[in-house]
Design a protein around this motif. Structure first.
Motif, short mmCIF file in Angstrom:
data_model
loop_
_atom_site.label_atom_id
_atom_site.label_comp_id
_atom_site.label_asym_id
_atom_site.label_seq_id
_atom_site.Cartn_x
_atom_site.Cartn_y
_atom_site.Cartn_z
N THR A 279 -119.24 9.22 -51.24
CA THR A 279 -118.21 8.26 -51.64
C THR A 279 -116.87 8.96 -51.70
N LYS A 280 -115.79 8.22 -51.44
CA LYS A 280 -114.44 8.79 -51.48
C LYS A 280 -113.59 8.03 -52.49
N GLU A 297 -115.78 3.54 -51.03
CA GLU A 297 -114.43 4.05 -50.94
C GLU A 297 -113.53 3.28 -51.90
N ARG A 299 -109.50 3.21 -53.11
CA ARG A 299 -108.14 3.68 -52.85
C ARG A 299 -107.16 2.85 -53.69
N SER A 313 -116.06 -1.16 -50.73
CA SER A 313 -114.73 -0.56 -50.85
C SER A 313 -113.86 -1.43 -51.75
N ASP A 315 -109.68 -1.57 -52.52
CA ASP A 315 -108.41 -1.04 -52.02
C ASP A 315 -107.25 -1.80 -52.65
#
Length: 355
Positions: A279-280, A297, A299, A313, A315
């Motif tokens: 995972t980021k 992810e 962000r 994700s 974002d």
């Protein structure tokens, strides 16, 4: 002694997540609820396990396999339709033979395991043993009514007007006498063979039925708030473990687990929490009691007290809390007019928008 684990059922209270996934495989601290039960069975010294599966059987088989990863020998028992817990005992008759057994509902979460329960059953030579715990909303559970000496007087399955607040925990132990009980009862008004009716039959016919209150933590994980609460309980006990990469611009505090292959950049992690493998996390805040699955992810995002499943994700979205985000979901900030919400929401979903 054997174990009968129930991993069928439709999980209607967790839709739309359970339209495509078994409710027993929803993760708590990045491990499926079902796995906690299988480990508790193994730790109690039981190795032969029958797993009753329904429409999501292939997913359960893929996750559990032959049971060897848990130190178990697993036999799968298909149930064509969800016809009740007592029906599961009926279809498992050949597997169970004349052995005593534990029946464990695969979506139940019980801290402390079942070793004490199994040992007490063996010492007492009971025909059935049930666990009870006080709950705030007994209408959602099987309920036991006790007499003045604590004896079982009556059992009800999800009653509209409960006569007590003592819910029956989804872990039972039985002698072979229960096979006579499940053959003797009739379907309830719900069209199911209720295990509460089978236990009541044992009581009415003079069999030894024992009960005691659960002293540890228990939850039926059929609802979002219950899953999040279980996630909190498990995360409170984790040990810090950083196997992934956290850069110098990031800040961590509390009990934080970052699994192998995960990358954290310019972010704040406030434990207890777990970040799954690969995972980021970039320029984000991950707050307490949060589990992020594998291959996700984040962000420019903020999230706490939530569960994010594999491959999803987030974002540009701030202050996500008390949420369960399914597999391969994309959550992002909408472009265009301010204070406008753009949603694509599946059937039986629940969305709460702050305005």
């Amino acid at each position: 002694m054997k174990a009968l684990v129930l991993a069928g059922g439709k999980g209607t209270r967790l839709r739309p997540l359970t339209h495509t996934s078994a409710k027993q495989l929803v993760p708590v601290a990045n491990k499926p609820v079902l796995f906690y039960g299988l480990e508790a069975i193994r730790d109690a010294g039981i190795t032969e396990v029958g797993i009753v599966v329904g429409a999501t059987g292939e997913e359960v088989r893929a996750a559990v396999g032959d049971g060897s990863d848990f130190g178990l020998a697993v036999t799968y028992l298909p149930q064509d339709a969800p016809l009740g817990l007592a029906h599961c005992v009926l279809i498992a008759r050949e597997f169970l033979a004349d052995d005593p057994f534990v029946m464990y509902l695969g979506d139940n979460f019980l801290v402390g395991g079942i070793t004490g329960l199994v040992e007490a059953f063996g010492r007492g030579r009971y025909d059935a043993q049930i666990l009870l715990t006080p709950v705030a909303e007994p209408q959602y559970y099987g309920v036991a009514e006790l007499g003045p000496r604590g004896e079982i007087q009556a059992l009800q399955e999800k009653p509209e007007h409960p006569r007590s607040n003592l819910a029956i925990v989804g872990v039972y132990t039985f002698s072979p006498a229960v096979h006579d009980a499940v053959r003797a009862i009739k379907p309830s008004a719900r069209g199911e063979l209720e295990i509460t009716d089978a236990i009541q039959w044992l009581v009415d016919n003079g069999y030894g039925v024992h009960s005691h209150l659960v002293s540890g933590y228990w939850k039926d994980t059929g609802r979002l708030q219950d899953i999040l609460e279980c996630n909190r309980i498990v995360l409170e006990a984790i040990e810090p473990d950083i196997a992934g990469t956290i850069d110098a611009l990031s800040e961590t505090s509390g009990r934080v687990v970052v699994e192998a292959g995960a990358v954290v950049e310019n972010s704040v992690l406030r434990g207890p929490l777990v970040i799954g493998a690969d995972t980021k996390i970039v320029s984000s805040y991950v707050g307490p009691f949060t589990s992020i699955g594998r291959g996700c992810e984040l962000r420019n995002a903020e999230i706490e007290y939530s569960i994010v499943l594999d491959g999803s994700s987030v974002d540009g979205v701030s202050r996500i809390a008390h949420s369960l985000i399914g597999r391969n979901v994309q959550v992002s900030r909408a472009a265009g007019v301010a204070n406008t919400h753009e949603l694509m929401v599946g059937d039986h979903s629940r969305i709460q928008v702050k305005v």
